[in-house]
Design a protein around this motif. Sequence first.
Motif, PDB file in Angstrom:
ATOM      1  N   GLU A 134       0.831  -1.207   0.000  1.00 29.77           N
ATOM      2  CA  GLU A 134       0.000   0.000   0.000  1.00 29.77           C
ATOM      3  C   GLU A 134       0.865   1.257   0.000  1.00 29.77           C
ATOM      4  OE1 GLU A 134      -3.041   0.315  -0.490  1.00 29.77           O
ATOM      5  OE2 GLU A 134      -4.126  -1.485   0.133  1.00 29.77           O
ATOM      6  N   ALA A 135       1.971   1.222   0.729  1.00 29.73           N
ATOM      7  CA  ALA A 135       2.869   2.375   0.766  1.00 29.73           C
ATOM      8  C   ALA A 135       3.492   2.628  -0.604  1.00 29.73           C
ATOM      9  CB  ALA A 135       3.956   2.153   1.812  1.00 29.73           C
ATOM     10  N   ALA A 136       3.861   1.545  -1.285  1.00 28.56           N
ATOM     11  CA  ALA A 136       4.436   1.687  -2.626  1.00 28.56           C
ATOM     12  C   ALA A 136       3.426   2.269  -3.606  1.00 28.56           C
ATOM     13  CB  ALA A 136       4.923   0.324  -3.123  1.00 28.56           C
ATOM     14  N   ALA A 137       2.159   1.958  -3.400  1.00 29.57           N
ATOM     15  CA  ALA A 137       1.104   2.446  -4.303  1.00 29.57           C
ATOM     16  C   ALA A 137       0.590   3.823  -3.905  1.00 29.57           C
ATOM     17  CB  ALA A 137      -0.059   1.455  -4.313  1.00 29.57           C
ATOM     18  N   HIS A 138       0.776   4.182  -2.630  1.00 24.87           N
ATOM     19  CA  HIS A 138       0.259   5.470  -2.136  1.00 24.87           C
ATOM     20  C   HIS A 138       1.310   6.146  -1.255  1.00 24.87           C
ATOM     21  CE1 HIS A 138      -3.643   4.081  -3.586  1.00 24.87           C
ATOM     22  NE2 HIS A 138      -3.476   2.975  -2.886  1.00 24.87           N
ATOM     23  N   PRO A 139       2.435   6.528  -1.841  1.00 28.55           N
ATOM     24  CA  PRO A 139       3.496   7.176  -1.049  1.00 28.55           C
ATOM     25  C   PRO A 139       3.057   8.554  -0.569  1.00 28.55           C
ATOM     26  CG  PRO A 139       3.996   7.325  -3.379  1.00 28.55           C
ATOM     27  CD  PRO A 139       2.795   6.440  -3.275  1.00 28.55           C
ATOM     28  N   ASP A 140       3.649   8.973   0.539  1.00 25.70           N
ATOM     29  CA  ASP A 140       3.405  10.350   0.977  1.00 25.70           C
ATOM     30  C   ASP A 140       3.933  11.325  -0.077  1.00 25.70           C
ATOM     31  OD1 ASP A 140       2.236   9.513   3.294  1.00 25.70           O
ATOM     32  OD2 ASP A 140       3.957   9.920   4.589  1.00 25.70           O
ATOM     33  N   LYS A 141       3.391  12.482  -0.079  1.00 25.76           N
ATOM     34  CA  LYS A 141       3.874  13.542  -0.991  1.00 25.76           C
ATOM     35  C   LYS A 141       4.841  14.419  -0.198  1.00 25.76           C
ATOM     36  CE  LYS A 141      -0.075  13.515  -4.106  1.00 25.76           C
ATOM     37  NZ  LYS A 141      -0.472  12.152  -3.704  1.00 25.76           N
ATOM     38  N   THR A 142       6.125  14.195  -0.412  1.00 25.31           N
ATOM     39  CA  THR A 142       7.162  14.932   0.314  1.00 25.31           C
ATOM     40  C   THR A 142       8.253  15.389  -0.654  1.00 25.31           C
ATOM     41  OG1 THR A 142       8.691  13.090   0.753  1.00 25.31           O
ATOM     42  CG2 THR A 142       6.786  13.311   2.231  1.00 25.31           C
ATOM     43  N   ASN A 143       9.205  16.140  -0.106  1.00 20.17           N
ATOM     44  CA  ASN A 143      10.397  16.528  -0.866  1.00 20.17           C
ATOM     45  C   ASN A 143      11.632  15.777  -0.385  1.00 20.17           C
ATOM     46  OD1 ASN A 143       9.066  18.499  -2.472  1.00 20.17           O
ATOM     47  ND2 ASN A 143       9.115  19.929  -0.740  1.00 20.17           N
ATOM     48  N   TYR A 144      11.423  14.762   0.433  1.00 22.17           N
ATOM     49  CA  TYR A 144      12.554  14.021   0.987  1.00 22.17           C
ATOM     50  C   TYR A 144      13.258  13.197  -0.095  1.00 22.17           C
ATOM     51  CZ  TYR A 144      10.378  15.017   5.521  1.00 22.17           C
ATOM     52  OH  TYR A 144       9.837  15.633   6.617  1.00 22.17           O
ATOM     53  N   ILE A 145      14.590  13.197  -0.032  1.00 24.03           N
ATOM     54  CA  ILE A 145      15.362  12.322  -0.922  1.00 24.03           C
ATOM     55  C   ILE A 145      16.420  11.532  -0.154  1.00 24.03           C
ATOM     56  CG2 ILE A 145      15.004  13.608  -3.069  1.00 24.03           C
ATOM     57  CD1 ILE A 145      17.648  15.018  -2.578  1.00 24.03           C
ATOM     58  N   VAL A 176      17.916   8.291   7.173  1.00 21.76           N
ATOM     59  CA  VAL A 176      18.896   7.492   7.897  1.00 21.76           C
ATOM     60  C   VAL A 176      18.289   7.112   9.235  1.00 21.76           C
ATOM     61  CG1 VAL A 176      20.006   9.478   9.032  1.00 21.76           C
ATOM     62  CG2 VAL A 176      21.323   7.368   8.651  1.00 21.76           C
ATOM     63  N   ALA A 177      18.737   5.989   9.789  1.00 21.30           N
ATOM     64  CA  ALA A 177      18.221   5.540  11.082  1.00 21.30           C
ATOM     65  C   ALA A 177      18.504   6.580  12.165  1.00 21.30           C
ATOM     66  CB  ALA A 177      18.847   4.202  11.455  1.00 21.30           C
ATOM     67  N   ASP A 178      17.596   6.658  13.136  1.00 19.44           N
ATOM     68  CA  ASP A 178      17.782   7.648  14.208  1.00 19.44           C
ATOM     69  C   ASP A 178      18.276   7.015  15.502  1.00 19.44           C
ATOM     70  OD1 ASP A 178      15.596   6.264  15.147  1.00 19.44           O
ATOM     71  OD2 ASP A 178      14.204   7.957  15.065  1.00 19.44           O
ATOM     72  N   ALA A 179      18.622   5.710  15.437  1.00 17.52           N
ATOM     73  CA  ALA A 179      19.129   4.964  16.604  1.00 17.52           C
ATOM     74  C   ALA A 179      18.052   4.760  17.665  1.00 17.52           C
ATOM     75  CB  ALA A 179      20.357   5.646  17.210  1.00 17.52           C
ATOM     76  N   GLN A 180      16.798   5.087  17.336  1.00 16.35           N
ATOM     77  CA  GLN A 180      15.684   4.901  18.272  1.00 16.35           C
ATOM     78  C   GLN A 180      14.614   3.962  17.688  1.00 16.35           C
ATOM     79  OE1 GLN A 180      15.980   6.381  21.246  1.00 16.35           O
ATOM     80  NE2 GLN A 180      17.856   7.438  20.616  1.00 16.35           N
ATOM     81  N   GLY A 181      14.919   3.361  16.557  1.00 15.49           N
ATOM     82  CA  GLY A 181      13.957   2.472  15.912  1.00 15.49           C
ATOM     83  C   GLY A 181      13.260   3.082  14.715  1.00 15.49           C
ATOM     84  N   GLY A 182      13.457   4.398  14.507  1.00 19.27           N
ATOM     85  CA  GLY A 182      12.848   5.051  13.360  1.00 19.27           C
ATOM     86  C   GLY A 182      13.899   5.653  12.454  1.00 19.27           C
ATOM     87  N   HIS A 183      13.519   6.681  11.693  1.00 18.91           N
ATOM     88  CA  HIS A 183      14.432   7.307  10.740  1.00 18.91           C
ATOM     89  C   HIS A 183      14.282   8.819  10.744  1.00 18.91           C
ATOM     90  CE1 HIS A 183      14.171   3.167   9.207  1.00 18.91           C
ATOM     91  NE2 HIS A 183      15.384   3.380   8.730  1.00 18.91           N
ATOM     92  N   VAL A 184      15.341   9.496  10.321  1.00 19.42           N
ATOM     93  CA  VAL A 184      15.330  10.935  10.096  1.00 19.42           C
ATOM     94  C   VAL A 184      15.301  11.164   8.588  1.00 19.42           C
ATOM     95  CG1 VAL A 184      16.592  13.105  10.376  1.00 19.42           C
ATOM     96  CG2 VAL A 184      16.612  11.401  12.221  1.00 19.42           C
ATOM     97  N   PHE A 185      14.354  11.961   8.126  1.00 22.30           N
ATOM     98  CA  PHE A 185      14.174  12.218   6.696  1.00 22.30           C
ATOM     99  C   PHE A 185      14.638  13.633   6.375  1.00 22.30           C
ATOM    100  CE2 PHE A 185      11.341   8.879   7.908  1.00 22.30           C
ATOM    101  CZ  PHE A 185      11.310   8.010   6.827  1.00 22.30           C
TER     102      PHE A 185
END
Length: 341
Positions: free
Chosen positions: A295-306, A309-318
């Motif tokens: 579903e994410a591949a078919a409906h990606p968020d609309k962002t300017n991120y390119i 990287v991992a944030d060392a807390q289990g998530g990521h920094v965009f």
Amino acid sequence: MKKKSLIYFIVTCSLLVVIALGIGYWYIQNFAQKTIHLSTPEQTFVLKRGTSVASLAKQMEQEELIADASLLPYLMKINPELQGIKAGTYSLATDMTVEQFLQLLVGGKEVQLTVQFVEGKTAKDWLKILQEAPNISSTLMDLTLDEIAQKLNIDGSLEGWLYPDTYNYTNGTSDLAILERAHQKMKTTLQAIWDNRDDDLPYETPYEMLIMASIIEKETGVDAERAKVASVFINRLRYKMLLQTDPTVIYGMGERYTGKLLSKDLRDATNPYNTYIIKRFPPTPIAMPSLASLEAAAHPDKTNYIYFVADAQGGHVFTTNYKAHQKAVSEYWRLIREKQQ
């Protein structure tokens, strides 16, 4: 006198027969209500195809369900509804009577076994799970992944084409039959999501979207991030940038990967999955993607991120530019060093 004696004899014999039949019927009904003995709380009973009533009685005794099953044929004869037993594997209940046991065999409701295919794992991982699952008929053990793909009528790699889920099966079900269900579910799901995808996505085929979903699956296990991760890769494709995703490199390395990705690995032009070198997509998916990743591949968020990287807390920094990305990378390693102290 002789006539009276004959009548008396016939009446007496008839009464004796009735009494004998009554006693016999009582014994049979008493036998029907006897409780079978279970050696374990979750005991199963396997009835092979073609088993006769006499063989069933013998099997019940051998498995110590009941001490004496000699009345079983008579019970089934006077109760036609208890005939027509069906082969299968059955789950026995505590305090089950002989009559209830036969009703279970007649009903044919077999015990349901389960095998779970976890998202993010590879085809090789799933085949190992199948081999270790109980009571599955193994038909694929000596086949390569490509040969298994051919049996499933997959034109190309098996990777990515099986839907992660928990599958029920009965004793003796073949490994191929389970994979056929997993493949059919993925085909149906992929097509439905493809038909309802966002407009103007840089995919040429549903297969490219499947590959993208597998990359998203390996990049994050956080549901809330999947569409954001997808947006990064979509943006990179639109800007004609390389995907530059580590999981594809690792997948292409196979057993050469020892748990640490080196700079030389990112420069390896012989790795067909090295998205630091190849353009657009790797040749195949790199894992079995979940519904959330599709579903994410078919409906990606609309962002300017390119970048991310991992944030060392289990998530990521965009981030939207290389300078910000480098800062996020430096922060990641700082946090890692702090955790190691």
